[in-house]
Design a protein around this motif. Structure first.
Motif, PDB file in Angstrom:
ATOM      1  N   ILE A 268      -2.208   8.928  -9.409  1.00  0.00           N
ATOM      2  CA  ILE A 268      -1.450  10.085  -8.920  1.00  0.00           C
ATOM      3  C   ILE A 268      -0.109   9.708  -8.305  1.00  0.00           C
ATOM      4  O   ILE A 268       0.676  10.578  -7.965  1.00  0.00           O
ATOM      5  CB  ILE A 268      -2.271  10.900  -7.912  1.00  0.00           C
ATOM      6  N   LEU A 269       0.142   8.414  -8.187  1.00  0.00           N
ATOM      7  CA  LEU A 269       1.384   7.986  -7.554  1.00  0.00           C
ATOM      8  C   LEU A 269       2.632   8.563  -8.222  1.00  0.00           C
ATOM      9  O   LEU A 269       3.522   9.041  -7.517  1.00  0.00           O
ATOM     10  CB  LEU A 269       1.436   6.469  -7.489  1.00  0.00           C
TER      11      LEU A 269
ATOM     12  N   GLU B  94       7.313  12.161  -7.569  1.00  0.00           N
ATOM     13  CA  GLU B  94       8.122  13.278  -8.052  1.00  0.00           C
ATOM     14  C   GLU B  94       8.150  14.413  -7.030  1.00  0.00           C
ATOM     15  O   GLU B  94       9.194  15.012  -6.775  1.00  0.00           O
ATOM     16  CB  GLU B  94       7.560  13.779  -9.379  1.00  0.00           C
ATOM     17  N   SER B  95       7.023  14.698  -6.429  1.00  0.00           N
ATOM     18  CA  SER B  95       6.929  15.793  -5.456  1.00  0.00           C
ATOM     19  C   SER B  95       7.708  15.502  -4.179  1.00  0.00           C
ATOM     20  O   SER B  95       8.184  16.425  -3.517  1.00  0.00           O
ATOM     21  CB  SER B  95       5.466  16.058  -5.104  1.00  0.00           C
ATOM     22  N   LEU B  96       7.854  14.231  -3.829  1.00  0.00           N
ATOM     23  CA  LEU B  96       8.567  13.876  -2.600  1.00  0.00           C
ATOM     24  C   LEU B  96      10.050  14.212  -2.678  1.00  0.00           C
ATOM     25  O   LEU B  96      10.723  14.288  -1.658  1.00  0.00           O
ATOM     26  CB  LEU B  96       8.363  12.393  -2.277  1.00  0.00           C
TER      27      LEU B  96
ATOM     28  N   THR C 218       2.294  19.638  -3.447  1.00  0.00           N
ATOM     29  CA  THR C 218       2.274  18.820  -4.657  1.00  0.00           C
ATOM     30  C   THR C 218       1.287  19.444  -5.646  1.00  0.00           C
ATOM     31  O   THR C 218       0.490  20.299  -5.260  1.00  0.00           O
ATOM     32  CB  THR C 218       1.830  17.366  -4.356  1.00  0.00           C
ATOM     33  N   PRO C 219       1.296  19.021  -6.900  1.00  0.00           N
ATOM     34  CA  PRO C 219       0.311  19.540  -7.863  1.00  0.00           C
ATOM     35  C   PRO C 219      -1.127  19.169  -7.483  1.00  0.00           C
ATOM     36  O   PRO C 219      -2.072  19.767  -7.981  1.00  0.00           O
ATOM     37  CB  PRO C 219       0.707  18.864  -9.182  1.00  0.00           C
ATOM     38  N   ILE C 220      -1.290  18.198  -6.605  1.00  0.00           N
ATOM     39  CA  ILE C 220      -2.610  17.713  -6.224  1.00  0.00           C
ATOM     40  C   ILE C 220      -3.109  18.383  -4.949  1.00  0.00           C
ATOM     41  O   ILE C 220      -4.292  18.645  -4.785  1.00  0.00           O
ATOM     42  CB  ILE C 220      -2.573  16.187  -6.030  1.00  0.00           C
TER      43      ILE C 220
ATOM     44  N   GLU D  90      -6.851  11.413   1.441  1.00  0.00           N
ATOM     45  CA  GLU D  90      -6.618  10.022   1.063  1.00  0.00           C
ATOM     46  C   GLU D  90      -5.172   9.689   1.397  1.00  0.00           C
ATOM     47  O   GLU D  90      -4.387  10.576   1.712  1.00  0.00           O
ATOM     48  CB  GLU D  90      -6.912   9.785  -0.419  1.00  0.00           C
ATOM     49  N   PHE D  91      -4.845   8.418   1.360  1.00  0.00           N
ATOM     50  CA  PHE D  91      -3.462   8.029   1.654  1.00  0.00           C
ATOM     51  C   PHE D  91      -2.933   7.128   0.553  1.00  0.00           C
ATOM     52  O   PHE D  91      -3.687   6.455  -0.147  1.00  0.00           O
ATOM     53  CB  PHE D  91      -3.347   7.361   3.024  1.00  0.00           C
ATOM     54  N   HIS D  92      -1.583   7.147   0.427  1.00  0.00           N
ATOM     55  CA  HIS D  92      -0.899   6.352  -0.587  1.00  0.00           C
ATOM     56  C   HIS D  92       0.400   5.825  -0.001  1.00  0.00           C
ATOM     57  O   HIS D  92       1.104   6.542   0.715  1.00  0.00           O
ATOM     58  CB  HIS D  92      -0.582   7.204  -1.822  1.00  0.00           C
TER      59      HIS D  92
END
Length: 81
Positions: free
Chosen positions: A4-5, A10-12, A28-30, A67-69
């Protein structure tokens, strides 16, 4: 979940839906993403702080999966159902 990264990155670049002391909030789409502000003195990952600050921008994240990324822009906390 697949990688999903790229979707997060892109969303950022989109306009935020809100801002608080420690986070920039994005749709975001997620799900809802909380981008940690640079220089924020928060423990990692600061989910409890994000849930508290989410209320300030009318977002209840208390029951969401999370979750985190790590992205180029910084640490992103992701909340989704």
């Amino acid at each position: 979940m697949t990688n999903i990264l790229p979707l997060l990155e892109e969303s950022l670049g989109q306009p935020p839906i809100g801002e608080t002391k420690s986070f920039i909030w994005l749709a975001t789409p997620i799900g809802i993403a909380a981008l940690c502000r640079p220089g924020s003195q928060l423990g990692k990952p600061p989910f409890d702080e994000a849930v508290k600050e989410g209320v300030e921008v009318s977002i209840d994240l208390s029951r969401e999966d999370r979750e985190f990324h790590q992205t180029e822009q910084g640490l992103v906390l992701l909340f989704y159902s």
